[in-house]
Design a protein around this motif. Structure first.
Motif, mmCIF file in Angstrom:
data_model
loop_
_atom_site.group_PDB
_atom_site.id
_atom_site.type_symbol
_atom_site.label_atom_id
_atom_site.label_comp_id
_atom_site.label_asym_id
_atom_site.label_seq_id
_atom_site.Cartn_x
_atom_site.Cartn_y
_atom_site.Cartn_z
ATOM 1 N N SER A 114 0.821 -1.135 -0.044
ATOM 2 C CA SER A 114 0.025 0.025 -0.152
ATOM 3 C C SER A 114 0.820 1.407 0.252
ATOM 4 C CB SER A 114 -0.705 0.100 1.004
ATOM 5 O OG SER A 114 -0.075 0.086 2.501
ATOM 6 N N ALA A 115 0.646 2.309 -0.579
ATOM 7 C CA ALA A 115 1.208 3.469 -0.653
ATOM 8 C C ALA A 115 0.332 4.748 -0.793
ATOM 9 C CB ALA A 115 2.107 3.206 -2.174
ATOM 10 N N ARG A 116 1.210 5.580 -0.478
ATOM 11 C CA ARG A 116 0.594 7.239 -0.371
ATOM 12 C C ARG A 116 1.635 8.218 -0.950
ATOM 13 N NH1 ARG A 116 1.512 10.158 4.098
ATOM 14 N NH2 ARG A 116 1.794 9.026 5.848
ATOM 15 N N THR A 117 0.985 9.186 -1.346
ATOM 16 C CA THR A 117 2.021 10.230 -2.016
ATOM 17 C C THR A 117 2.505 11.076 -0.853
ATOM 18 O OG1 THR A 117 0.236 11.715 -2.377
ATOM 19 C CG2 THR A 117 1.001 10.435 -4.204
ATOM 20 N N LEU A 118 3.950 11.680 -1.067
ATOM 21 C CA LEU A 118 4.334 12.366 0.104
ATOM 22 C C LEU A 118 3.819 13.752 -0.187
ATOM 23 C CD1 LEU A 118 6.571 12.950 2.167
ATOM 24 C CD2 LEU A 118 8.084 13.659 0.008
ATOM 25 N N ASP A 119 3.692 14.194 -1.460
ATOM 26 C CA ASP A 119 2.967 15.603 -1.741
ATOM 27 C C ASP A 119 1.498 15.342 -1.887
ATOM 28 O OD1 ASP A 119 2.334 18.055 -2.537
ATOM 29 O OD2 ASP A 119 3.014 17.750 -4.390
ATOM 30 N N GLU A 120 0.612 16.007 -1.140
ATOM 31 C CA GLU A 120 -0.670 15.736 -0.939
ATOM 32 C C GLU A 120 -1.387 16.043 -2.457
ATOM 33 O OE1 GLU A 120 -3.180 16.145 1.945
ATOM 34 O OE2 GLU A 120 -1.388 15.599 3.159
#
Length: 143
Positions: A114-120
């Protein structure tokens, strides 16, 4: 007992210091053991009792003064080889499911994460290569 040569006593002393070295892993005992071996060599070469003790003391103290700081410094350094989560930071991954600030999926090291971005505001579509910046729990933070 009187017919045993002095060098044999020094070797017995070296062994007696070597056994606790193995049990306790205190390197100083090993250095004292090497000093006892130096005393045995001195006795074997015909040096007197005073010279044997002086050689033992000088060799032991020199080893403790020189080798111990090097060993302490080596213990304090972090390993060069990164393992676990630290090994994944800085790696490249491929986006499998769209990744944005709320989540998504990437393929990292042959596994789906699972991943999410550093920059919103950033959004990465499937097939895009991303860099892993951080690992938080089981989620990779990418950019």
């Amino acid at each position: 007992m009187a017919d045993i040569d002095a060098w044999v006593w020094w070797l017995i002393g070296a062994a007696a210091l070597g056994i606790p070295l193995v049990i306790t892993a205190m390197p100083e005992l090993g250095m004292l053991s090497v000093g006892a071996v130096a005393g045995a060599v001195t006795a074997g070469l015909g040096g007197g009792a005073v010279l044997q003790v002086v050689v033992f003391a000088v060799v032991s103290c020199a080893l403790i003064a020189v080798v111990r700081p090097i060993a302490v410094r080596q213990r304090a350094e972090k390993p060069v080889l990164a393992t676990g989560i630290d090994a994944l930071k800085g790696k490249q991954a491929v986006v499998v499911e769209r990744v944005d600030a709320s989540g998504g999926r990437i393929k990292l090291g042959g596994e789906i994460w699972s991943a999410r971005t550093l920059d919103e505001a950033a959004v990465y579509e499937p097939g895009r290569q991303v860099d892993v910046v951080e690992i938080e729990g089981a989620t990779a933070i990418v950019m």
